[in-house]
Design a protein around this motif. Structure first.
Motif, PDB file in Angstrom:
ATOM      1  N   GLY A 300       0.781  -1.231   0.000  1.00  0.00           N
ATOM      2  CA  GLY A 300       0.000   0.000   0.000  1.00  0.00           C
ATOM      3  C   GLY A 300       0.809   1.275   0.000  1.00  0.00           C
ATOM      4  O   GLY A 300       0.253   2.364   0.123  1.00  0.00           O
ATOM      5  N   ARG A 301       2.141   1.168  -0.176  1.00  0.00           N
ATOM      6  CA  ARG A 301       2.998   2.353  -0.196  1.00  0.00           C
ATOM      7  C   ARG A 301       3.941   2.283  -1.388  1.00  0.00           C
ATOM      8  O   ARG A 301       4.371   1.216  -1.791  1.00  0.00           O
ATOM      9  CB  ARG A 301       3.824   2.460   1.093  1.00  0.00           C
ATOM     10  CG  ARG A 301       3.002   2.729   2.331  1.00  0.00           C
ATOM     11  CD  ARG A 301       3.871   2.633   3.575  1.00  0.00           C
ATOM     12  NE  ARG A 301       5.063   3.462   3.473  1.00  0.00           N
ATOM     13  CZ  ARG A 301       6.132   3.319   4.257  1.00  0.00           C
ATOM     14  NH1 ARG A 301       6.147   2.371   5.177  1.00  0.00           N
ATOM     15  NH2 ARG A 301       7.179   4.115   4.112  1.00  0.00           N
ATOM     16  N   ARG A 302       4.254   3.445  -1.916  1.00  0.00           N
ATOM     17  CA  ARG A 302       5.196   3.517  -3.033  1.00  0.00           C
ATOM     18  C   ARG A 302       6.623   3.408  -2.495  1.00  0.00           C
ATOM     19  O   ARG A 302       7.015   4.145  -1.589  1.00  0.00           O
ATOM     20  CB  ARG A 302       5.014   4.844  -3.783  1.00  0.00           C
ATOM     21  CG  ARG A 302       5.865   5.000  -5.038  1.00  0.00           C
ATOM     22  CD  ARG A 302       5.465   6.283  -5.751  1.00  0.00           C
ATOM     23  NE  ARG A 302       6.330   6.598  -6.868  1.00  0.00           N
ATOM     24  CZ  ARG A 302       6.233   6.073  -8.086  1.00  0.00           C
ATOM     25  NH1 ARG A 302       5.283   5.191  -8.332  1.00  0.00           N
ATOM     26  NH2 ARG A 302       7.072   6.437  -9.048  1.00  0.00           N
ATOM     27  N   ARG A 303       7.396   2.490  -3.046  1.00  0.00           N
ATOM     28  CA  ARG A 303       8.754   2.231  -2.597  1.00  0.00           C
ATOM     29  C   ARG A 303       9.747   2.594  -3.700  1.00  0.00           C
ATOM     30  O   ARG A 303       9.512   2.292  -4.876  1.00  0.00           O
ATOM     31  CB  ARG A 303       8.947   0.754  -2.244  1.00  0.00           C
ATOM     32  CG  ARG A 303       7.810   0.150  -1.459  1.00  0.00           C
ATOM     33  CD  ARG A 303       7.627   0.764  -0.076  1.00  0.00           C
ATOM     34  NE  ARG A 303       6.515   0.136   0.626  1.00  0.00           N
ATOM     35  CZ  ARG A 303       6.526  -0.203   1.893  1.00  0.00           C
ATOM     36  NH1 ARG A 303       7.588   0.057   2.632  1.00  0.00           N
ATOM     37  NH2 ARG A 303       5.487  -0.794   2.452  1.00  0.00           N
ATOM     38  N   THR A 304      10.853   3.200  -3.323  1.00  0.00           N
ATOM     39  CA  THR A 304      11.857   3.548  -4.320  1.00  0.00           C
ATOM     40  C   THR A 304      12.441   2.276  -4.929  1.00  0.00           C
ATOM     41  O   THR A 304      12.425   1.192  -4.331  1.00  0.00           O
ATOM     42  CB  THR A 304      12.996   4.367  -3.704  1.00  0.00           C
ATOM     43  OG1 THR A 304      13.646   3.585  -2.688  1.00  0.00           O
ATOM     44  CG2 THR A 304      12.484   5.675  -3.122  1.00  0.00           C
ATOM     45  N   ALA A 305      12.984   2.422  -6.120  1.00  0.00           N
ATOM     46  CA  ALA A 305      13.545   1.268  -6.827  1.00  0.00           C
ATOM     47  C   ALA A 305      14.690   0.643  -6.039  1.00  0.00           C
ATOM     48  O   ALA A 305      14.784  -0.587  -5.927  1.00  0.00           O
ATOM     49  CB  ALA A 305      14.012   1.700  -8.214  1.00  0.00           C
ATOM     50  N   ILE A 306      15.579   1.475  -5.483  1.00  0.00           N
ATOM     51  CA  ILE A 306      16.719   0.916  -4.754  1.00  0.00           C
ATOM     52  C   ILE A 306      16.260   0.219  -3.481  1.00  0.00           C
ATOM     53  O   ILE A 306      16.823  -0.823  -3.091  1.00  0.00           O
ATOM     54  CB  ILE A 306      17.785   1.995  -4.447  1.00  0.00           C
ATOM     55  CG1 ILE A 306      19.046   1.361  -3.843  1.00  0.00           C
ATOM     56  CG2 ILE A 306      17.237   3.078  -3.559  1.00  0.00           C
ATOM     57  CD1 ILE A 306      19.730   0.340  -4.703  1.00  0.00           C
ATOM     58  N   ALA A 307      15.210   0.735  -2.828  1.00  0.00           N
ATOM     59  CA  ALA A 307      14.725   0.103  -1.592  1.00  0.00           C
ATOM     60  C   ALA A 307      14.115  -1.261  -1.886  1.00  0.00           C
ATOM     61  O   ALA A 307      14.438  -2.254  -1.217  1.00  0.00           O
ATOM     62  CB  ALA A 307      13.713   1.006  -0.894  1.00  0.00           C
ATOM     63  N   TRP A 308      13.239  -1.332  -2.887  1.00  0.00           N
ATOM     64  CA  TRP A 308      12.574  -2.624  -3.086  1.00  0.00           C
ATOM     65  C   TRP A 308      13.484  -3.654  -3.747  1.00  0.00           C
ATOM     66  O   TRP A 308      13.396  -4.856  -3.417  1.00  0.00           O
ATOM     67  CB  TRP A 308      11.249  -2.479  -3.823  1.00  0.00           C
ATOM     68  CG  TRP A 308      11.245  -2.312  -5.316  1.00  0.00           C
ATOM     69  CD1 TRP A 308      11.009  -1.170  -6.010  1.00  0.00           C
ATOM     70  CD2 TRP A 308      11.436  -3.342  -6.304  1.00  0.00           C
ATOM     71  NE1 TRP A 308      11.066  -1.411  -7.366  1.00  0.00           N
ATOM     72  CE2 TRP A 308      11.316  -2.722  -7.573  1.00  0.00           C
ATOM     73  CE3 TRP A 308      11.698  -4.706  -6.256  1.00  0.00           C
ATOM     74  CZ2 TRP A 308      11.447  -3.437  -8.776  1.00  0.00           C
ATOM     75  CZ3 TRP A 308      11.838  -5.422  -7.450  1.00  0.00           C
ATOM     76  CH2 TRP A 308      11.712  -4.788  -8.683  1.00  0.00           C
ATOM     77  N   THR A 309      14.374  -3.235  -4.637  1.00  0.00           N
ATOM     78  CA  THR A 309      15.267  -4.231  -5.245  1.00  0.00           C
ATOM     79  C   THR A 309      16.227  -4.803  -4.206  1.00  0.00           C
ATOM     80  O   THR A 309      16.501  -6.011  -4.210  1.00  0.00           O
ATOM     81  CB  THR A 309      16.061  -3.639  -6.425  1.00  0.00           C
ATOM     82  OG1 THR A 309      16.735  -2.441  -6.020  1.00  0.00           O
ATOM     83  CG2 THR A 309      15.155  -3.334  -7.604  1.00  0.00           C
ATOM     84  N   THR A 310      16.733  -3.959  -3.314  1.00  0.00           N
ATOM     85  CA  THR A 310      17.647  -4.444  -2.281  1.00  0.00           C
ATOM     86  C   THR A 310      16.923  -5.333  -1.284  1.00  0.00           C
ATOM     87  O   THR A 310      17.398  -6.426  -0.934  1.00  0.00           O
ATOM     88  CB  THR A 310      18.306  -3.262  -1.556  1.00  0.00           C
ATOM     89  OG1 THR A 310      18.961  -2.422  -2.509  1.00  0.00           O
ATOM     90  CG2 THR A 310      19.315  -3.751  -0.541  1.00  0.00           C
ATOM     91  N   SER A 311      15.769  -4.893  -0.818  1.00  0.00           N
ATOM     92  CA  SER A 311      14.995  -5.681   0.148  1.00  0.00           C
ATOM     93  C   SER A 311      14.559  -7.016  -0.445  1.00  0.00           C
ATOM     94  O   SER A 311      14.692  -8.069   0.188  1.00  0.00           O
ATOM     95  CB  SER A 311      13.765  -4.900   0.604  1.00  0.00           C
ATOM     96  OG  SER A 311      14.113  -3.664   1.171  1.00  0.00           O
ATOM     97  N   ALA A 312      14.036  -6.970  -1.659  1.00  0.00           N
ATOM     98  CA  ALA A 312      13.558  -8.202  -2.300  1.00  0.00           C
ATOM     99  C   ALA A 312      14.699  -9.177  -2.543  1.00  0.00           C
ATOM    100  O   ALA A 312      14.511 -10.404  -2.476  1.00  0.00           O
ATOM    101  CB  ALA A 312      12.851  -7.867  -3.610  1.00  0.00           C
ATOM    102  N   SER A 313      15.901  -8.655  -2.828  1.00  0.00           N
ATOM    103  CA  SER A 313      17.046  -9.531  -3.076  1.00  0.00           C
ATOM    104  C   SER A 313      17.292 -10.460  -1.896  1.00  0.00           C
ATOM    105  O   SER A 313      17.439 -11.670  -2.059  1.00  0.00           O
ATOM    106  CB  SER A 313      18.305  -8.690  -3.340  1.00  0.00           C
ATOM    107  OG  SER A 313      18.204  -7.956  -4.529  1.00  0.00           O
ATOM    108  N   VAL A 314      17.337  -9.896  -0.699  1.00  0.00           N
ATOM    109  CA  VAL A 314      17.667 -10.715   0.462  1.00  0.00           C
ATOM    110  C   VAL A 314      16.485 -11.555   0.925  1.00  0.00           C
ATOM    111  O   VAL A 314      16.650 -12.712   1.337  1.00  0.00           O
ATOM    112  CB  VAL A 314      18.218  -9.846   1.614  1.00  0.00           C
ATOM    113  CG1 VAL A 314      17.175  -8.879   2.155  1.00  0.00           C
ATOM    114  CG2 VAL A 314      18.781 -10.726   2.718  1.00  0.00           C
ATOM    115  N   VAL A 315      15.273 -11.020   0.844  1.00  0.00           N
ATOM    116  CA  VAL A 315      14.112 -11.773   1.312  1.00  0.00           C
ATOM    117  C   VAL A 315      13.889 -13.015   0.454  1.00  0.00           C
ATOM    118  O   VAL A 315      13.530 -14.088   0.967  1.00  0.00           O
ATOM    119  CB  VAL A 315      12.855 -10.879   1.354  1.00  0.00           C
ATOM    120  CG1 VAL A 315      11.610 -11.700   1.670  1.00  0.00           C
ATOM    121  CG2 VAL A 315      13.033  -9.783   2.394  1.00  0.00           C
TER     122      VAL A 315
END
Length: 360
Positions: A300-315
């Motif tokens: 439900g929130r807009r996430r910056t590209a660097i935030a979501w790519t980094t977070s998704a990588s590790v998760v």
């Protein structure tokens, strides 16, 4: 060992989003930060994250820990995690930190998995996947750029990532394999031109992006290197700043000056350009993975590209460990992670649905 309880240390943009993604994937998440953080869809606690005793008390009832802290704290965190027998994950690109974690991994009860971010991390997984398509590999080239979509000024940059990390990667030496020789070269060198979707970019050497790949591919590949991508002219100005003005002698001050001048932006883009060349059935061929990742709405929130790519990588990696699709102990190299199962995880699918893809 299967696990469900995981602590996420550091609730900045990346850590907070990683904790949310883990909760969405069914983990029992405890977010830990030095300051009180409210309104989270997971439980939170406060602790002095520089105090090993406080860390041990916080992590005592956990089964795994993800550190999203500045790299210099990860030696302490990994040591506590190892002592408690926990699975350990982090985002570090710092080589001495990774060396320490590798030494711990020899006696670890859980998996020790540093370098699970975008680079090192995701791009190494992609590079290894492309290399597997060849009988003999000539080169693996990894390129990543986290940039403002609408740059201003001569630097053409915004510090959406840790200034500490950026300064380190611009100044620390870089591992490469060149003509079959594993060597070290200076950062901010080997300048080249790249175009992605018609956007003109420059790429140059920076440290840490290969993780353990030079060791893995020694004797197997003629050329292997990692470079950061920026808008044209950036590297010349950064060389002037660090070397002619001698800002390399005060890294903390350099980071503060750069962040003050070029603060984070909401409208960013992450460019990924991974290419491998090699021979199959006697024919020399080239395989590419080229993507542009833009901000996404997650939770439900807009996430910056660097935030979501980094977070998704590790998760995505953590999901695979929980599912038993990766080793359950010892040291994990990113290039050992298979790409297709990674992209099939709940979180890894963001790299498929959130990509703007150039025709392969």
């Amino acid at each position: 060992m299967s696990f469900a309880r995981i602590a996420v240390l550091g609730l900045g943009k990346v850590g907070h989003l990683a904790a949310e993604l883990l909760a969405e994937a069914g983990f029992d998440v405890t977010g830990v930060d030095a300051r009180e953080v409210r309104g989270c869809p997971f439980q939170t606690r406060t602790a002095d994250l520089t105090d090993s005793g406080a860390l041990a008390a916080i992590l005592g009832d956990q089964q795994a820990v993800l550190s999203c802290l500045p790299y210099h704290l990860n030696i302490g965190v990994s040591t506590v995690a190892h002592g408690l027998g926990l699975h350990y994950f982090d985002l570090t690109e710092d080589v001495p930190t990774t060396k320490h974690i590798r030494e711990l991994a020899g006696t670890a009860k859980g998996i020790m998995a540093p370098q699970c971010g975008l680079a090192p991390g995701f791009v190494g997984i992609v590079g290894a996947h492309l290399a597997e398509m060849f009988e003999k590999v000539r080169s693996i080239r990894l390129r990543v750029g986290a940039l403002p979509q609408n740059p201003t000024g001569l630097l053409g940059y915004a510090f959406n990532w840790s200034p500490e990390g950026v300064v380190n990667e611009y100044l620390n030496d870089c591992e490469v394999i060149e003509e079959g020789v594993h060597k070290t070269v200076s950062a901010m060198e080997w300048l080249e031109t790249i175009y992605i979707d018609g956007v003109h970019l420059e790429a140059f050497t920076t440290s840490g992006g290969l993780g353990t790949m030079c060791e893995t591919y020694a004797g197997r590949v003629e050329n292997l290197d990692y470079k950061t991508m920026r808008y044209p002219g950036h590297v010349q100005l950064m060389n002037f700043f660090f070397h002619e003005l001698l800002m390399r002698e005060n890294r903390d001050l350099a980071g503060r000056i750069l962040t003050h001048a070029k603060p984070p932006v909401d409208e960013d883009v992450v460019y990924v350009h991974v290419a491998a060349e090699g021979w199959t059935e006697g024919q020399l061929r080239r395989k590419e993975f080229v993507r542009a990742y833009y901000p996404l709405e997650i939770g439900g929130r807009r996430r910056t590209a660097i935030a979501w790519t980094t977070s998704a990588s590790v998760v995505a990696v953590i999901e695979m460990v929980k599912a038993g699709r990766l080793p359950q102990g010892g040291f994990l190299r990113q290039e050992e992670i298979p790409l297709l199962p990674y992209l099939e995880t709940r979180t890894g699918r963001h790299f498929v649905t959130g990509a703007k893809r150039r025709a392969d």
